[in-house]
Design a protein around this motif. Structure first.
Motif: not given
Length: 258
Positions: A198, A229, A233, A236, A238-241, A253, A255, A258
């Motif tokens: 995490n 960001k 990406r 992992y 995937v889109e993370l902010h 952090c 996502p 969804i």
């Protein structure tokens, strides 16, 4: 005391490289989070630092001395290790389990004395679980067992403590408690290195970050210099902010919806 990882690489016999040319240092009073996807080699790296596995090349040094030249008992006096999962074989009381952390400072066949039980009791108090001292380790909850394992590492009286996914399998409240314990340990002079899946755990502690990618890529930096960001990406897939939350005065952090 300072532990230095110098150009460390590791592969199992005949297998592909898991870690390649990893270098960074660990000092008392600092926290380092090791991030990376599944299979990136986080646990393997931790095992090499803990002297549980020998690097294929490179070395781990304690105060500039190659760990391979240091007796295992002295290594255990310098480095504590909290594995991800401990399955108790015997019904130890929590205090008896924690006092086993004093073993590296006991002579051969020496039994723990009152002073060692006082060390264990102080470790339980530091973690905040003194009330569990007389309970059986195999009968307490997973979160309590993890905290007892950290107390055992503290009773070992090392300068550096390594933790392999200390928040795994814990509910959200216990995850926060473990992170608070890590922060408190650093404030009390311990160097702490922990693996986690995490990124927000690293952000919440404002830790240094050692990032391991699937292709043996390695990056080491402060959180605000690397956890963004685009980087997340790529790590992992995937889109993370990473957003600043003024109410808690830190970056988090998250996502997208969804």
């Amino acid at each position: 005391m300072k532990i230095t990882i110098e150009n460390l690489s590791f592969s199992y016999l005949g297998g592909p490289m898991i870690c390649r040319d990893i270098s960074f240092s660990i000092e008392p009073g600092h926290v380092i989070a090791i991030l990376g996807p599944n299979g990136a080699g986080k646990t393997t790296l931790l095992n090499c630092i803990a002297n549980l596995q020998l690097p294929t090349s490179g070395r781990v040094c304690i105060d500039k001395k190659d760990m391979r030249q240091i007796p295992p008992k002295e290594v255990a006096q310098a480095i504590g290790f909290v594995p991800q999962l401990i399955v108790p074989t015997f019904a130890y009381s929590v205090i008896d389990y924690v006092v086993t952390g004093c073993a590296p400072r006991l002579g051969m066949f020496q039994r723990p004395k009152q002073e060692h039980y006082e060390i264990a009791a102080n470790a339980l108090e530091l973690i905040g679980i003194s009330h569990l001292a007389q309970k059986y380790y195999n009968e307490i909850s997973g979160g309590e067992r993890q905290q007892a394992s950290i107390a055992r590492a503290i009773a070992q009286q090392p300068a550096i403590i390594l933790m392999d996914e200390p928040t795994a399998h814990l509910d959200y409240g216990n995850q926060i408690r473990v992170l608070q314990i890590i922060q408190s340990m650093a404030q009390n002079g311990y160097g702490v290195v922990f693996t986690t899946h995490n990124p927000d755990h690293a952000l919440s502690l404002d830790a240094a970050v050692a990032v391991m990618g699937k292709n043996c890529d390695f990056h080491y930096s402060k959180t605000n210099a690397i956890l963004n960001k685009g980087f997340l990406r790529g790590l992992y897939g995937v889109e993370l902010h990473v957003c600043n939350i003024p109410e808690v005065d830190r970056d988090v952090c998250i996502p997208p919806r969804i």
